[in-house]
Design a protein around this motif. Structure first.
Motif, short mmCIF file in Angstrom:
data_model
loop_
_atom_site.label_atom_id
_atom_site.label_comp_id
_atom_site.label_asym_id
_atom_site.label_seq_id
_atom_site.Cartn_x
_atom_site.Cartn_y
_atom_site.Cartn_z
N TYR A 146 30.22 46.09 40.09
CA TYR A 146 28.92 45.49 40.41
C TYR A 146 28.69 44.22 39.60
CZ TYR A 146 23.92 44.97 41.19
OH TYR A 146 22.68 44.47 41.52
N TYR A 173 30.35 41.59 41.43
CA TYR A 173 29.72 41.31 42.72
C TYR A 173 28.49 40.40 42.58
CZ TYR A 173 27.22 42.07 47.09
OH TYR A 173 26.56 41.88 48.27
N VAL A 174 27.74 40.57 41.50
CA VAL A 174 26.52 39.78 41.33
C VAL A 174 26.78 38.45 40.62
CG1 VAL A 174 25.03 41.81 41.33
CG2 VAL A 174 25.94 40.96 39.16
N SER A 175 28.06 38.14 40.38
CA SER A 175 28.41 36.88 39.74
C SER A 175 28.68 35.81 40.78
CB SER A 175 29.62 37.08 38.82
OG SER A 175 29.34 37.99 37.79
N SER A 176 29.29 34.72 40.37
CA SER A 176 29.54 33.59 41.26
C SER A 176 30.65 33.92 42.26
CB SER A 176 29.91 32.36 40.44
OG SER A 176 31.03 32.62 39.63
N ALA A 177 30.88 32.97 43.17
CA ALA A 177 31.82 33.19 44.29
C ALA A 177 33.23 33.59 43.85
CB ALA A 177 31.86 31.95 45.17
N TYR A 228 34.19 35.31 41.35
CA TYR A 228 34.17 36.70 40.89
C TYR A 228 34.03 37.65 42.08
CZ TYR A 228 33.70 34.89 36.17
OH TYR A 228 33.93 34.24 34.98
N LYS A 229 33.26 37.26 43.07
CA LYS A 229 33.14 38.08 44.27
C LYS A 229 34.48 38.14 45.01
CE LYS A 229 28.20 37.36 45.09
NZ LYS A 229 27.17 36.84 46.02
N ARG A 230 35.18 37.00 45.08
CA ARG A 230 36.49 37.00 45.75
C ARG A 230 37.50 37.87 45.01
NH1 ARG A 230 35.47 31.40 46.48
NH2 ARG A 230 36.82 30.92 44.70
N LEU A 243 37.03 40.71 43.91
CA LEU A 243 36.86 42.10 44.33
C LEU A 243 37.61 42.43 45.60
CD1 LEU A 243 33.03 42.54 43.75
CD2 LEU A 243 34.85 43.55 42.41
N GLU A 244 38.00 41.40 46.37
CA GLU A 244 38.57 41.60 47.69
C GLU A 244 39.74 42.57 47.71
OE1 GLU A 244 40.33 38.99 51.46
OE2 GLU A 244 39.62 38.01 49.63
#
Length: 328
Positions: free
Chosen positions: A230, A233-237, A239-241, A243-244
Motif C-alpha cells: 500500500y 501504491y499511494v506513492s508516485s507513478a 512506485y505504482k509501476r 507493483l505490476e
C-alpha cells in the motif's frame, strides 16, 4: 548510475536493470534465518527462571546459525566480481556507508556467535573441542553466558534489519525504496528463526514457547506485507509501476504473482496450524512428550514459514530489478 555504466544496460539493448542474482537471494535468506535463530535462542537462554547450567545446553541453534551465516557470506563474496579486493573494505570504516556496516558487521556477528557457541557448550560435549585452550576458554565464558546471549540478541536484530535497510537505500529501485521493507525483513527473519527453533528443539517447553512466539510474528508479518504494497501504491507513478509484477497475470510477470499467492497461502496455513496446536495444548494440558502427529504438524507449519521467507526475499530482489529503463 555505476551499475548501468558497467553492465551496459540501456533501454534498447537490455531494458531491464538486473545486477543481483540468486546468490544475493540466498545471502539475504540465510543471513535472515541465521539472525532470527540467534535472536530466538538468545531469548531461550535469557529466561530468568532457569539457571545457567540448565540453559547452557542449546548449542545446536547457535552452531547452525554460524554455519548458515558463513555460507551466506560466502555467496555474497562469490557475487563480487573481484572478491580478492574485499580486504580494501577492512582498511577503513565509513559510518554513512551501509556497505561498510555490512562489511564489518557480518564478521563481528560471526565472532560473537562463535563466543556464544563456546558459552553454551555443555560439559558432555567438550570433547568435540580438539584444543585444550578452547576448553578452558569455554569454561571461562560459561558464567558470562547471559551477557553473551544479550550481545547476540542485539547482533541478530542488526543482521536481520540491515539487509532490508540496504535494499531500501536504493533510491533508483522503487520497489525497494520503502520504509516498511526493513521492518518486514526483520519480522520475517524473526518468524523464520522461531520456526527453525521449533524444528530443531527437543524440549517440549521450547517447542511450545516458540510456537506461541511465531504465531504473533506471523500475524505481524501478514499485516506488514499489505502495508508495504500500500505504501508503494499511494506513492508516485514509478512506485505504482513497481507493483505490476505482483498483481499481473502476464507471462513475464506471472511468477511474481504466483510468489505473492504462495506467501499468502503458506503463512496463513502455518498460522492456522500453530493456533490449532496451542488450542490443543491449552485444552488438554501441555504434554510431557509430543505425539508424532503433533510434531509433524508443527514441523510442516515451520517449514511453510521458512519457505515463505525465502519466497518473499527472492520475489522482492528479482522484481525490484525489473525496472524499465527509458531513453527519455
Amino acid at each position: 548510475m555505476v551499475e548501468i555504466t558497467i553492465t551496459g544496460t540501456n533501454s534498447i539493448t537490455f531494458p531491464h536493470f538486473e545486477v543481483w542474482d540468486w546468490r544475493i537471494v540466498l545471502y539475504l535468506f540465510l543471513g535472515g534465518l541465521a539472525a532470527g535463530t540467534l535472536v530466538m535462542c538468545s531469548i531461550a537462554n535469557l529466561r530468568p527462571t532457569k539457571t545457567v547450567e540448565e540453559l547452557a545446553k542449546c548449542v545446536r541453534a547457535p552452531l547452525i546459525a554460524f554455519v548458515m551465516l558463513a555460507v551466506g557470506a560466502l555467496f555474497i563474496i562469490l557475487e563480487i566480481k573481484a572478491p580478492w579486493h574485499l580486504y580494501w573494505g577492512y582498511l577503513t570504516f565509513q559510518p554513512l556507508s551501509l556497505m561498510s556496516w555490512g562489511t564489518w558487521g557480518v564478521p563481528l556477528v560471526l565472532f560473537f556467535n562463535a563466543l556464544y557457541i563456546l558459552a553454551v557448550l555443555p560439559e558432555e560435549q567438550k570433547h568435540y573441542l580438539k584444543f585444550e585452550f578452547l576448553k578452558r576458554f569455554s569454561d571461562r565464558l560459561k558464567p558470562r553466558m547471559r551477557l553473551i546471549a544479550k550481545i547476540n540478541f542485539v547482533a541478530g536484530i542488526f543482521l536481520a534489519i540491515y539487509t532490508g535497510i540496504l535494499l531500501a537505500s536504493f533510491l533508483a529501485v522503487p520497489l525497494w525504496n520503502n520504509a516498511t521493507l526493513p521492518i518486514l525483513f526483520l519480522v520475517s527473519a524473526l518468524s523464520a528463526g522461531a520456526a527453525f527453533i521449533v524444528i530443531i528443539a527437543k524440549d517440549v517447553e521450547i517447542k511450545y514457547l516458540f510456537t506461541k512466539i511465531d504465531v504473533w510474528l506471523i500475524v505481524i508479518e501478514l499485516l506488514l506485507i499489505p502495508l508495504y504494497f500500500y505504501g508503494l501504491y499511494v506513492s508516485s507513478a514509478p512506485y505504482k509501476r513497481a507493483l505490476e509484477p505482483f498483481f499481473s497475470f502476464k507471462g513475464e510477470y506471472f511468477i511474481y504473482t504466483l510468489a505473492l499467492i504462495l506467501i499468502f497461502l503458506f503463512l496463513p496455513l502455518a498460522l492456522r496450524m500453530k493456533i490449532g496446536e496451542i488450542t490443543e495444548f491449552e485444552e488438554h494440558g501441555l504434554p510431557h512428550q509430543f505425539t508424532r502427529g503433533q510434531i509433524l504438524r508443527m514441523n510442516i507449519a515451520a517449514i511453510l514459514v521458512i519457505a515463505g521467507t525465502l519466497i518473499l526475499r527472492g520475489a522482492i530482489v528479482y522484481a525490484g530489478q525489473l525496472i524499465k529503463l527509458s531513453i527519455y
